[in-house]
Design a protein around this motif. Sequence first.
Motif, PDB file in Angstrom:
ATOM      1  N   GLY A  81       0.788  -1.232   0.000  1.00  0.00           N
ATOM      2  CA  GLY A  81       0.000   0.000   0.000  1.00  0.00           C
ATOM      3  C   GLY A  81       0.814   1.273   0.000  1.00  0.00           C
ATOM      4  N   GLY A  82       2.132   1.197  -0.242  1.00  0.00           N
ATOM      5  CA  GLY A  82       2.896   2.444  -0.366  1.00  0.00           C
ATOM      6  C   GLY A  82       3.996   2.523   0.659  1.00  0.00           C
ATOM      7  N   ASP A  83       4.871   3.496   0.483  1.00  0.00           N
ATOM      8  CA  ASP A  83       5.999   3.669   1.384  1.00  0.00           C
ATOM      9  C   ASP A  83       5.696   4.792   2.357  1.00  0.00           C
ATOM     10  N   GLY A  84       6.455   4.817   3.420  1.00  0.00           N
ATOM     11  CA  GLY A  84       6.315   5.966   4.290  1.00  0.00           C
ATOM     12  C   GLY A  84       6.520   5.631   5.746  1.00  0.00           C
ATOM     13  N   GLN A  85       6.419   6.659   6.564  1.00  0.00           N
ATOM     14  CA  GLN A  85       6.634   6.476   7.989  1.00  0.00           C
ATOM     15  C   GLN A  85       5.308   6.427   8.717  1.00  0.00           C
ATOM     16  N   PHE A  86       5.346   5.796   9.885  1.00  0.00           N
ATOM     17  CA  PHE A  86       4.145   5.697  10.705  1.00  0.00           C
ATOM     18  C   PHE A  86       4.594   5.648  12.159  1.00  0.00           C
ATOM     19  N   LYS A  87       3.701   5.924  13.074  1.00  0.00           N
ATOM     20  CA  LYS A  87       4.071   5.840  14.493  1.00  0.00           C
ATOM     21  C   LYS A  87       2.834   5.762  15.370  1.00  0.00           C
ATOM     22  N   ASP A  88       3.061   5.351  16.621  1.00  0.00           N
ATOM     23  CA  ASP A  88       2.018   5.481  17.641  1.00  0.00           C
ATOM     24  C   ASP A  88       2.705   6.036  18.890  1.00  0.00           C
ATOM     25  N   ASP A  89       2.107   5.838  20.058  1.00  0.00           N
ATOM     26  CA  ASP A  89       2.704   6.477  21.228  1.00  0.00           C
ATOM     27  C   ASP A  89       3.933   5.745  21.762  1.00  0.00           C
ATOM     28  N   ARG A  90       4.270   4.633  21.143  1.00  0.00           N
ATOM     29  CA  ARG A  90       5.392   3.865  21.674  1.00  0.00           C
ATOM     30  C   ARG A  90       6.481   3.596  20.623  1.00  0.00           C
ATOM     31  N   TYR A  91       6.048   3.395  19.388  1.00  0.00           N
ATOM     32  CA  TYR A  91       6.989   3.029  18.335  1.00  0.00           C
ATOM     33  C   TYR A  91       6.842   3.961  17.137  1.00  0.00           C
TER      34      TYR A  91
ATOM     35  N   HIS B 239      11.074  -6.582  -5.126  1.00  0.00           N
ATOM     36  CA  HIS B 239      11.182  -7.882  -4.475  1.00  0.00           C
ATOM     37  C   HIS B 239      10.348  -7.983  -3.208  1.00  0.00           C
ATOM     38  N   ALA B 240      10.409  -6.937  -2.407  1.00  0.00           N
ATOM     39  CA  ALA B 240       9.851  -7.079  -1.068  1.00  0.00           C
ATOM     40  C   ALA B 240       9.570  -5.722  -0.444  1.00  0.00           C
ATOM     41  N   ALA B 241       8.749  -5.774   0.588  1.00  0.00           N
ATOM     42  CA  ALA B 241       8.599  -4.606   1.445  1.00  0.00           C
ATOM     43  C   ALA B 241       9.471  -4.860   2.664  1.00  0.00           C
ATOM     44  N   THR B 242      10.253  -3.868   3.033  1.00  0.00           N
ATOM     45  CA  THR B 242      11.035  -3.963   4.256  1.00  0.00           C
ATOM     46  C   THR B 242      10.424  -2.984   5.248  1.00  0.00           C
ATOM     47  N   VAL B 243       9.943  -3.522   6.344  1.00  0.00           N
ATOM     48  CA  VAL B 243       9.264  -2.703   7.340  1.00  0.00           C
ATOM     49  C   VAL B 243      10.142  -2.683   8.582  1.00  0.00           C
ATOM     50  N   LEU B 244      10.455  -1.488   9.067  1.00  0.00           N
ATOM     51  CA  LEU B 244      11.279  -1.391  10.271  1.00  0.00           C
ATOM     52  C   LEU B 244      10.503  -0.646  11.345  1.00  0.00           C
ATOM     53  N   VAL B 245      10.479  -1.215  12.542  1.00  0.00           N
ATOM     54  CA  VAL B 245       9.763  -0.588  13.651  1.00  0.00           C
ATOM     55  C   VAL B 245      10.732  -0.469  14.821  1.00  0.00           C
ATOM     56  N   ALA B 246      10.797   0.716  15.439  1.00  0.00           N
ATOM     57  CA  ALA B 246      11.726   0.915  16.545  1.00  0.00           C
ATOM     58  C   ALA B 246      11.074   1.783  17.603  1.00  0.00           C
ATOM     59  N   ASN B 247      11.739   1.896  18.745  1.00  0.00           N
ATOM     60  CA  ASN B 247      11.228   2.757  19.813  1.00  0.00           C
ATOM     61  C   ASN B 247      11.037   4.175  19.284  1.00  0.00           C
ATOM     62  N   LEU B 248      10.021   4.817  19.789  1.00  0.00           N
ATOM     63  CA  LEU B 248       9.676   6.161  19.321  1.00  0.00           C
ATOM     64  C   LEU B 248      10.908   7.079  19.404  1.00  0.00           C
ATOM     65  N   GLY B 249      11.134   7.797  18.349  1.00  0.00           N
ATOM     66  CA  GLY B 249      12.249   8.730  18.331  1.00  0.00           C
ATOM     67  C   GLY B 249      13.520   8.158  17.717  1.00  0.00           C
TER      68      GLY B 249
END
Lengths: 171, 238
Positions: free
Chosen positions: B192-202, B211-221
């Motif tokens: 569904g597209g590229d971009g950044q996302f966040k919630d109150d923790r990550y 080939h693929a979607a690479t999704v990276l999730v880390a601590n907020l900030g």
Amino acid sequence: MTTKQKRYEALVQVYHGELYRFAYWLCQDPTVAEDLVQETFLRAWRSLDSLQDENAAKPWLLTILRRENARRFERKQFDYADVENDTLIDNTSASLDEEMEQTVIQRQINKLSVEYREPLLLQVVMGCSGEEIAEILELNKNTVMTRLYRARNQLKDALTQHQEPIKGAQN
Amino acid sequence: MNDLEFRRRLFADPNDKEVAQEAANNAEQQALLEELQAFDVQLNKALDVKVPDGLAERILANQQADNAHNVVVKKGWFKRYKTPFATAASATFALGLYFMSATQTPLLAGEHALAHVHHEQAAFQSNAKIALQVVNDKLSLFGAKLESLPGDVTYATFCNFKGQKSLHLVFQSEHGPMTVFIVPLSGKNSLGGDGQFKDDRYNGIIEQDQHAATVLVANLGSPVEKYQKNVASALRWL
């Protein structure tokens, strides 16, 4: 290393090869077979404490593996490469004649319906007794022995019929 | 034992000792017994497919990874690092670049990634290092491999990502554990597209290529774009 870990490693060393072969012939796909064996041993590790008697390890592992295999059909299937079974078989150090003969036998084994193929695999690949097969397949022993009889009978019949065309194809 | 019973028992189990005793006094039965025993030798040979190299090692590595999840983490993540990376400057730079270029708003796939990370907290329970080789064994199923990762991998397992089989990795960065989903894409399907996302923790980022979607999730900030690029550039498709 803990005792549990040692126990587990021994199980893996002793049974992974046989289980892989069994899984391979059961599902007829090397990738699925490896996944099944991996998943079986992972589950075995998680419930190793429930295995009281080391002598019961083989039927216990086989029961887990069969359950995992059944589960495969319940959940959405991943796209595994669809490769002809005949081309996958790796017969090391067999002469051409032997190789032909083995390929023919393999093809006939794959043609057996699963109710005959499975007890035969348990007996020949896993070395299970009639009683063990009955326990694993949840059948009575007479039924198991009848299926084993029919499996060999069908195979022998099919292979006798196939002898002529093989010779013709050999040039 | 009559002839019929002899035959039935022999075909059911050519190594039945009673059957062998029975055949001892009967040349015809003895011949059939030997034929069936020879047939079983043939069967055995035909069924004797090669077991994949290293299967036992992979099974044990898998179990080690699983086992590690159940070990209570006694040390904080920040104490686990002995080798911080010199990244702060480039992180700032990358973040700057991102704010210049990013136009996309959060996506459904981003929400899925966040939900997945929240749900699978077990993925952070382990601090046992998983060899890159083990990760690559799994990735090879997708036809990919990782040259390196910016930190020790402590979790590697197949997961369902929006219906797609994906690899769920956790590696330890100087910003704490980071989650990576590698989701193979076959032609048409897209997350569904590229971009950044966040919630109150990550916070996280999605990048896709053919080939693929690479999704990276880390601590907020955390500087997710920098890490994402780092991972994406180490990922090779075969």
